[in-house]
Structures are given as C-alpha cells and as structure tokens.
Write a protein that holds these residues in place. Sequence first.
Motif, PDB file in Angstrom:
ATOM      1  N   SER A  36     -33.551  15.842 -47.163  1.00  0.00           N
ATOM      2  CA  SER A  36     -33.328  15.783 -48.604  1.00  0.00           C
ATOM      3  C   SER A  36     -33.432  17.195 -49.177  1.00  0.00           C
ATOM      4  CB  SER A  36     -34.308  14.832 -49.295  1.00  0.00           C
ATOM      5  OG  SER A  36     -35.611  15.349 -49.233  1.00  0.00           O
ATOM      6  N   LEU A  37     -32.597  17.439 -50.175  1.00  0.00           N
ATOM      7  CA  LEU A  37     -32.607  18.681 -50.932  1.00  0.00           C
ATOM      8  C   LEU A  37     -32.814  18.316 -52.395  1.00  0.00           C
ATOM      9  CD1 LEU A  37     -29.486  20.706 -49.664  1.00  0.00           C
ATOM     10  CD2 LEU A  37     -31.882  21.263 -49.288  1.00  0.00           C
ATOM     11  N   SER A  38     -33.657  19.069 -53.067  1.00  0.00           N
ATOM     12  CA  SER A  38     -33.804  18.874 -54.505  1.00  0.00           C
ATOM     13  C   SER A  38     -34.180  20.212 -55.129  1.00  0.00           C
ATOM     14  CB  SER A  38     -34.866  17.817 -54.820  1.00  0.00           C
ATOM     15  OG  SER A  38     -36.126  18.224 -54.331  1.00  0.00           O
ATOM     16  N   GLY A  39     -33.673  20.420 -56.329  1.00  0.00           N
ATOM     17  CA  GLY A  39     -33.966  21.661 -57.031  1.00  0.00           C
ATOM     18  C   GLY A  39     -32.904  21.976 -58.050  1.00  0.00           C
ATOM     19  N   THR A  40     -32.641  23.267 -58.238  1.00  0.00           N
ATOM     20  CA  THR A  40     -31.691  23.694 -59.254  1.00  0.00           C
ATOM     21  C   THR A  40     -30.647  24.648 -58.683  1.00  0.00           C
ATOM     22  OG1 THR A  40     -33.103  25.527 -59.928  1.00  0.00           O
ATOM     23  CG2 THR A  40     -33.342  23.474 -61.152  1.00  0.00           C
ATOM     24  N   VAL A  41     -29.475  24.573 -59.280  1.00  0.00           N
ATOM     25  CA  VAL A  41     -28.384  25.498 -59.001  1.00  0.00           C
ATOM     26  C   VAL A  41     -28.001  26.111 -60.347  1.00  0.00           C
ATOM     27  CG1 VAL A  41     -25.980  25.709 -58.256  1.00  0.00           C
ATOM     28  CG2 VAL A  41     -27.525  24.162 -57.033  1.00  0.00           C
ATOM     29  N   ARG A  42     -27.962  27.445 -60.403  1.00  0.00           N
ATOM     30  CA  ARG A  42     -27.568  28.122 -61.632  1.00  0.00           C
ATOM     31  C   ARG A  42     -26.144  28.653 -61.453  1.00  0.00           C
ATOM     32  NH1 ARG A  42     -32.594  29.200 -60.674  1.00  0.00           N
ATOM     33  NH2 ARG A  42     -32.395  31.317 -59.922  1.00  0.00           N
ATOM     34  N   ALA A  43     -25.286  28.275 -62.403  1.00  0.00           N
ATOM     35  CA  ALA A  43     -23.878  28.653 -62.318  1.00  0.00           C
ATOM     36  C   ALA A  43     -23.355  29.026 -63.688  1.00  0.00           C
ATOM     37  CB  ALA A  43     -23.071  27.498 -61.745  1.00  0.00           C
ATOM     38  N   THR A  44     -22.321  29.868 -63.693  1.00  0.00           N
ATOM     39  CA  THR A  44     -21.680  30.284 -64.925  1.00  0.00           C
ATOM     40  C   THR A  44     -20.230  29.821 -64.894  1.00  0.00           C
ATOM     41  OG1 THR A  44     -23.102  32.248 -64.948  1.00  0.00           O
ATOM     42  CG2 THR A  44     -21.181  32.263 -66.414  1.00  0.00           C
ATOM     43  N   PRO A  45     -19.899  28.824 -65.722  1.00  0.00           N
ATOM     44  CA  PRO A  45     -18.500  28.403 -65.819  1.00  0.00           C
ATOM     45  C   PRO A  45     -17.654  29.536 -66.395  1.00  0.00           C
ATOM     46  CG  PRO A  45     -19.961  26.758 -66.780  1.00  0.00           C
ATOM     47  CD  PRO A  45     -20.780  27.985 -66.528  1.00  0.00           C
ATOM     48  N   GLU A  46     -16.385  29.570 -66.018  1.00  0.00           N
ATOM     49  CA  GLU A  46     -15.455  30.576 -66.537  1.00  0.00           C
ATOM     50  C   GLU A  46     -15.471  30.571 -68.066  1.00  0.00           C
ATOM     51  OE1 GLU A  46     -11.086  31.621 -65.148  1.00  0.00           O
ATOM     52  OE2 GLU A  46     -11.151  29.774 -66.321  1.00  0.00           O
ATOM     53  N   LYS A  47     -15.652  31.766 -68.651  1.00  0.00           N
ATOM     54  CA  LYS A  47     -15.651  31.961 -70.112  1.00  0.00           C
ATOM     55  C   LYS A  47     -16.750  31.160 -70.816  1.00  0.00           C
ATOM     56  CE  LYS A  47     -10.706  32.800 -70.060  1.00  0.00           C
ATOM     57  NZ  LYS A  47      -9.393  32.326 -70.483  1.00  0.00           N
ATOM     58  N   ALA A  48     -17.910  31.046 -70.181  1.00  0.00           N
ATOM     59  CA  ALA A  48     -19.021  30.299 -70.790  1.00  0.00           C
ATOM     60  C   ALA A  48     -20.344  30.928 -70.371  1.00  0.00           C
ATOM     61  CB  ALA A  48     -18.972  28.833 -70.375  1.00  0.00           C
ATOM     62  N   LYS A  49     -21.450  30.378 -70.899  1.00  0.00           N
ATOM     63  CA  LYS A  49     -22.791  30.859 -70.573  1.00  0.00           C
ATOM     64  C   LYS A  49     -23.305  30.201 -69.294  1.00  0.00           C
ATOM     65  CE  LYS A  49     -24.268  31.593 -75.339  1.00  0.00           C
ATOM     66  NZ  LYS A  49     -25.245  31.201 -76.356  1.00  0.00           N
ATOM     67  N   GLN A  50     -24.229  30.905 -68.638  1.00  0.00           N
ATOM     68  CA  GLN A  50     -24.858  30.357 -67.435  1.00  0.00           C
ATOM     69  C   GLN A  50     -25.588  29.060 -67.762  1.00  0.00           C
ATOM     70  OE1 GLN A  50     -28.538  31.994 -65.529  1.00  0.00           O
ATOM     71  NE2 GLN A  50     -27.124  32.513 -63.871  1.00  0.00           N
ATOM     72  N   ARG A  51     -25.510  28.114 -66.827  1.00  0.00           N
ATOM     73  CA  ARG A  51     -26.190  26.827 -66.975  1.00  0.00           C
ATOM     74  C   ARG A  51     -27.001  26.552 -65.716  1.00  0.00           C
ATOM     75  NH1 ARG A  51     -21.747  22.506 -68.838  1.00  0.00           N
ATOM     76  NH2 ARG A  51     -23.518  21.159 -68.449  1.00  0.00           N
ATOM     77  N   SER A  52     -28.038  25.759 -65.882  1.00  0.00           N
ATOM     78  CA  SER A  52     -28.866  25.326 -64.760  1.00  0.00           C
ATOM     79  C   SER A  52     -28.612  23.838 -64.531  1.00  0.00           C
ATOM     80  CB  SER A  52     -30.341  25.573 -65.073  1.00  0.00           C
ATOM     81  OG  SER A  52     -31.132  25.239 -63.970  1.00  0.00           O
ATOM     82  N   PHE A  53     -28.303  23.479 -63.291  1.00  0.00           N
ATOM     83  CA  PHE A  53     -28.009  22.097 -62.936  1.00  0.00           C
ATOM     84  C   PHE A  53     -29.069  21.598 -61.952  1.00  0.00           C
ATOM     85  CE2 PHE A  53     -23.962  24.130 -63.855  1.00  0.00           C
ATOM     86  CZ  PHE A  53     -23.330  23.218 -64.691  1.00  0.00           C
ATOM     87  N   ASP A  54     -29.598  20.416 -62.200  1.00  0.00           N
ATOM     88  CA  ASP A  54     -30.507  19.778 -61.254  1.00  0.00           C
ATOM     89  C   ASP A  54     -29.679  19.108 -60.174  1.00  0.00           C
ATOM     90  OD1 ASP A  54     -32.796  20.510 -62.661  1.00  0.00           O
ATOM     91  OD2 ASP A  54     -32.733  18.701 -63.901  1.00  0.00           O
ATOM     92  N   VAL A  55     -30.075  19.322 -58.917  1.00  0.00           N
ATOM     93  CA  VAL A  55     -29.367  18.684 -57.806  1.00  0.00           C
ATOM     94  C   VAL A  55     -30.354  17.928 -56.936  1.00  0.00           C
ATOM     95  CG1 VAL A  55     -27.435  20.314 -57.737  1.00  0.00           C
ATOM     96  CG2 VAL A  55     -29.457  20.773 -56.380  1.00  0.00           C
ATOM     97  N   LYS A  56     -29.871  16.848 -56.358  1.00  0.00           N
ATOM     98  CA  LYS A  56     -30.664  16.032 -55.432  1.00  0.00           C
ATOM     99  C   LYS A  56     -29.695  15.470 -54.414  1.00  0.00           C
ATOM    100  CE  LYS A  56     -34.285  13.045 -54.522  1.00  0.00           C
ATOM    101  NZ  LYS A  56     -34.578  13.401 -53.173  1.00  0.00           N
ATOM    102  N   ARG A  57     -30.047  15.576 -53.158  1.00  0.00           N
ATOM    103  CA  ARG A  57     -29.192  15.049 -52.091  1.00  0.00           C
ATOM    104  C   ARG A  57     -30.063  14.502 -50.987  1.00  0.00           C
ATOM    105  NH1 ARG A  57     -23.501  15.775 -50.429  1.00  0.00           N
ATOM    106  NH2 ARG A  57     -23.472  14.991 -48.311  1.00  0.00           N
TER     107      ARG A  57
END
Length: 158
Positions: free
Chosen positions: A122-143
């Motif tokens: 199992s993986l759990s935590g956060t991924v930080r990404a910046t969509p094109e032409k937007a501000k960085q966002r933090s996404f919670d992920v769980k697998r």
Amino acid sequence: MSLRVWLAASAAVLLLLAGCSSGPVRRVSEPAAGIQQLTVGADGNWVVEVRINNFSSIPMRFDAFDLKLSVGGQDAGALSAKPALDIGPESADVVSVQLKPQAMARLQMANALASGQGIAYSLSGTVRATPEKAKQRSFDVKRDSSLSPVPGIPGALR
C-alpha cells in the motif's frame, strides 16, 4: 421553405455554432501513484520505481511526492522525491527512489521472493503537482495493490 423548416434549420445551426465556441475542456483530475517495479539489491536495499499517472486533460508538472510504503502489512518506509517531471495529459511516467526498508518489511519481502509468491503493498501520502497555467496543488493518494516476482529477473517484483 416553410417557416417551421426554416426555424428548425436555424436552431440546428445555432446549436452547432454554440458547441464550437467552447474550445477544449481543461479538466484537472486526481493523479495516481503506484509501484511499477520494486527491485531488492544484494545489500537488502530497494529500488522502487514509482509510476505517476496524470489523468488530467492538460499537462501537469509533478513537483514532489511523499508516500508511505507498506509491504505485507509491514511499514517499509517513506518514498520521497522532487522529480519536477512534466507529464502530458492522460499519460504517465516513472521515478526511481532508493529505499532502505524497515527490518520487518525486509523480512516479508525476503519470504515472498524465496517462496516465489506475490506480496501486497500500500502507498499513501501526497503528490504535489502544478497544472498547466495554474497554481501548485497537493493531492492525497492511496493505493492498495500487489507485486509479483518477475520471471528471469532475480529480486524484482512488478
């Protein structure tokens, strides 16, 4: 031409033009992270290839991730990286991370490899990404998934 036919044709043309004016949809979706391959080295340390999926309709720059990894129900450790990786829309890429696993996770992995069996992870935590032409966002992920030994590659699981 009758008035009714003319009105119907005009309405159809207006609907067609309205549909053309909106342009492509810019949808930002939650990314996903999983293990593409885990390789156990001769020293007992692991190389974990983390697959990052961009399910968005636009490119995103994956700046960092911090994920907790468990194998066979045992805490293995933290997978952290700052790949600054650009991934196109509805695409994926892989980042390799070195890990010195916790003792109980190392034992679980050794048992799985020795028996030729798969192992749950199992993986759990956060991924930080910046969509094109937007501000960085933090996404919670769980697998929650599993890995199986790769035939012909000792110490590797996919």
